[in-house]
Design a protein around this motif. Sequence first.
Motif, PDB file in Angstrom:
ATOM      1  N   ALA A  59       0.804  -1.120  -0.134  1.00 34.03           N
ATOM      2  CA  ALA A  59      -0.057  -0.118   0.102  1.00 34.03           C
ATOM      3  C   ALA A  59       0.751   1.269  -0.023  1.00 34.03           C
ATOM      4  N   LYS A  60       1.783   1.129   0.793  1.00 32.52           N
ATOM      5  CA  LYS A  60       2.774   2.504   0.797  1.00 32.52           C
ATOM      6  C   LYS A  60       3.619   2.531  -0.536  1.00 32.52           C
ATOM      7  N   ALA A  61       3.834   1.580  -1.281  1.00 34.38           N
ATOM      8  CA  ALA A  61       4.639   1.714  -2.432  1.00 34.38           C
ATOM      9  C   ALA A  61       3.594   2.112  -3.478  1.00 34.38           C
ATOM     10  N   LYS A  62       2.363   1.782  -3.438  1.00 36.91           N
ATOM     11  CA  LYS A  62       1.391   2.467  -4.399  1.00 36.91           C
ATOM     12  C   LYS A  62       1.177   3.452  -4.096  1.00 36.91           C
ATOM     13  N   GLN A  63       1.245   4.107  -2.834  1.00 32.65           N
ATOM     14  CA  GLN A  63       0.706   5.566  -2.542  1.00 32.65           C
ATOM     15  C   GLN A  63       2.086   6.390  -3.261  1.00 32.65           C
ATOM     16  N   GLU A  64       3.219   5.868  -3.062  1.00 39.87           N
ATOM     17  CA  GLU A  64       4.590   6.421  -3.541  1.00 39.87           C
ATOM     18  C   GLU A  64       4.515   6.583  -5.086  1.00 39.87           C
ATOM     19  N   GLY A  65       3.798   5.856  -5.771  1.00 42.54           N
ATOM     20  CA  GLY A  65       3.805   5.687  -7.298  1.00 42.54           C
ATOM     21  C   GLY A  65       4.912   4.482  -7.481  1.00 42.54           C
ATOM     22  N   LYS A  66       5.017   3.611  -6.619  1.00 48.54           N
ATOM     23  CA  LYS A  66       6.220   2.741  -6.967  1.00 48.54           C
ATOM     24  C   LYS A  66       5.387   1.177  -7.236  1.00 48.54           C
ATOM     25  N   GLY A  67       4.175   1.241  -7.015  1.00 47.98           N
ATOM     26  CA  GLY A  67       3.423  -0.110  -7.085  1.00 47.98           C
ATOM     27  C   GLY A  67       3.059  -0.515  -8.648  1.00 47.98           C
ATOM     28  N   ASP A  68       4.029  -1.199  -9.080  1.00 44.54           N
ATOM     29  CA  ASP A  68       4.060  -1.949 -10.357  1.00 44.54           C
ATOM     30  C   ASP A  68       3.301  -3.315 -10.593  1.00 44.54           C
ATOM     31  N   GLY A  69       2.869  -3.621  -9.570  1.00 45.12           N
ATOM     32  CA  GLY A  69       2.114  -4.901  -9.557  1.00 45.12           C
ATOM     33  C   GLY A  69       2.880  -5.896  -9.527  1.00 45.12           C
ATOM     34  N   MET A  70       4.273  -6.018  -9.079  1.00 47.23           N
ATOM     35  CA  MET A  70       5.173  -7.053  -9.083  1.00 47.23           C
ATOM     36  C   MET A  70       5.449  -7.297  -7.724  1.00 47.23           C
ATOM     37  N   LEU A  71       5.227  -8.494  -7.031  1.00 48.58           N
ATOM     38  CA  LEU A  71       5.500  -8.791  -5.835  1.00 48.58           C
ATOM     39  C   LEU A  71       6.676  -9.973  -5.771  1.00 48.58           C
ATOM     40  N   VAL A  72       7.669  -9.580  -5.002  1.00 47.24           N
ATOM     41  CA  VAL A  72       9.218 -10.399  -4.953  1.00 47.24           C
ATOM     42  C   VAL A  72       9.251 -10.812  -3.583  1.00 47.24           C
ATOM     43  N   PHE A  73       9.631 -12.192  -3.285  1.00 48.71           N
ATOM     44  CA  PHE A  73      10.073 -12.482  -1.893  1.00 48.71           C
ATOM     45  C   PHE A  73      11.317 -12.915  -2.091  1.00 48.71           C
ATOM     46  N   SER A  74      12.142 -12.918  -1.060  1.00 50.86           N
ATOM     47  CA  SER A  74      13.429 -13.478  -0.762  1.00 50.86           C
ATOM     48  C   SER A  74      13.563 -14.687  -0.243  1.00 50.86           C
ATOM     49  N   ARG A  75      14.113 -15.703  -0.349  1.00 54.71           N
ATOM     50  CA  ARG A  75      13.905 -17.006   0.178  1.00 54.71           C
ATOM     51  C   ARG A  75      13.916 -16.955   1.620  1.00 54.71           C
ATOM     52  N   VAL A  76      13.212 -17.746   2.250  1.00 57.33           N
ATOM     53  CA  VAL A  76      13.038 -18.317   3.656  1.00 57.33           C
ATOM     54  C   VAL A  76      14.009 -19.308   4.136  1.00 57.33           C
ATOM     55  N   GLN A  77      14.561 -19.244   5.082  1.00 61.02           N
ATOM     56  CA  GLN A  77      15.284 -20.413   5.706  1.00 61.02           C
ATOM     57  C   GLN A  77      14.506 -21.661   5.572  1.00 61.02           C
ATOM     58  N   VAL A  78      15.370 -22.781   5.076  1.00 60.71           N
ATOM     59  CA  VAL A  78      14.452 -23.938   4.691  1.00 60.71           C
ATOM     60  C   VAL A  78      14.570 -24.967   5.940  1.00 60.71           C
ATOM     61  N   GLY A  79      13.539 -25.634   6.461  1.00 60.85           N
ATOM     62  CA  GLY A  79      13.327 -26.336   7.811  1.00 60.85           C
ATOM     63  C   GLY A  79      12.770 -25.456   8.860  1.00 60.85           C
ATOM     64  N   THR A  80      12.559 -24.303   8.763  1.00 58.41           N
ATOM     65  CA  THR A  80      12.045 -23.591   9.987  1.00 58.41           C
ATOM     66  C   THR A  80      10.541 -24.447  10.010  1.00 58.41           C
ATOM     67  N   GLU A  81       9.927 -24.420  11.169  1.00 55.21           N
ATOM     68  CA  GLU A  81       8.688 -25.077  11.416  1.00 55.21           C
ATOM     69  C   GLU A  81       7.511 -24.338  10.609  1.00 55.21           C
ATOM     70  N   ASP A  82       7.430 -22.838  10.558  1.00 52.55           N
ATOM     71  CA  ASP A  82       6.367 -22.271  10.068  1.00 52.55           C
ATOM     72  C   ASP A  82       7.143 -21.170   9.165  1.00 52.55           C
ATOM     73  N   ASP A  83       7.391 -21.564   7.964  1.00 47.22           N
ATOM     74  CA  ASP A  83       8.030 -20.734   6.831  1.00 47.22           C
ATOM     75  C   ASP A  83       6.878 -19.671   6.180  1.00 47.22           C
ATOM     76  N   CYS A  84       5.729 -20.038   6.266  1.00 47.50           N
ATOM     77  CA  CYS A  84       4.615 -19.279   5.592  1.00 47.50           C
ATOM     78  C   CYS A  84       4.566 -19.420   4.206  1.00 47.50           C
ATOM     79  N   ARG A  85       5.467 -20.225   3.590  1.00 48.31           N
ATOM     80  CA  ARG A  85       5.217 -20.184   2.083  1.00 48.31           C
ATOM     81  C   ARG A  85       4.101 -20.542   1.399  1.00 48.31           C
ATOM     82  N   ASP A  86       3.198 -21.345   2.088  1.00 48.44           N
ATOM     83  CA  ASP A  86       1.993 -21.605   1.307  1.00 48.44           C
ATOM     84  C   ASP A  86       0.942 -20.776   1.584  1.00 48.44           C
ATOM     85  N   ASP A  87       1.041 -20.123   2.816  1.00 51.82           N
ATOM     86  CA  ASP A  87       0.191 -19.056   3.146  1.00 51.82           C
ATOM     87  C   ASP A  87       0.288 -17.719   2.265  1.00 51.82           C
TER      88      ASP A  87
END
Length: 96
Positions: A59-87
């Motif tokens: 929302a902040k990026a969209k307000q600043e005019g930087k919201g181009d509709g692309m969403l990028v995530f960095s990798r999370v540490q594998v093996g953590t119990e709840d890495d939220c990937r699926d969510d």
Amino acid sequence: MPKSIRMSRSWIAAWAVLCAAGLAATAKLNASSAPAPQPEKSVSAECAERIADIETQLAKAKQEGKGDGMLVFSRVQVGTEDDCRDDLRDHFRGDQ
């Protein structure tokens, strides 16, 4: 009326009844085989917090005019119990 004309009308009527019955049966089968809606999956508190944070950043990026509709995530540490990937994937992908 000649016998052949009565006979062909009978055949036409029989075919019309069979076609109507086939269409009705097909419609009933299609309606009964519709997949049941999937129940809403609960999200852990940690994942809900991450999703809310990402929504705020978007929302902040969209307000600043930087919201181009692309969403990028960095990798999370594998093996953590709840890495939220699926969510995260389920929340931001939506129904595609």
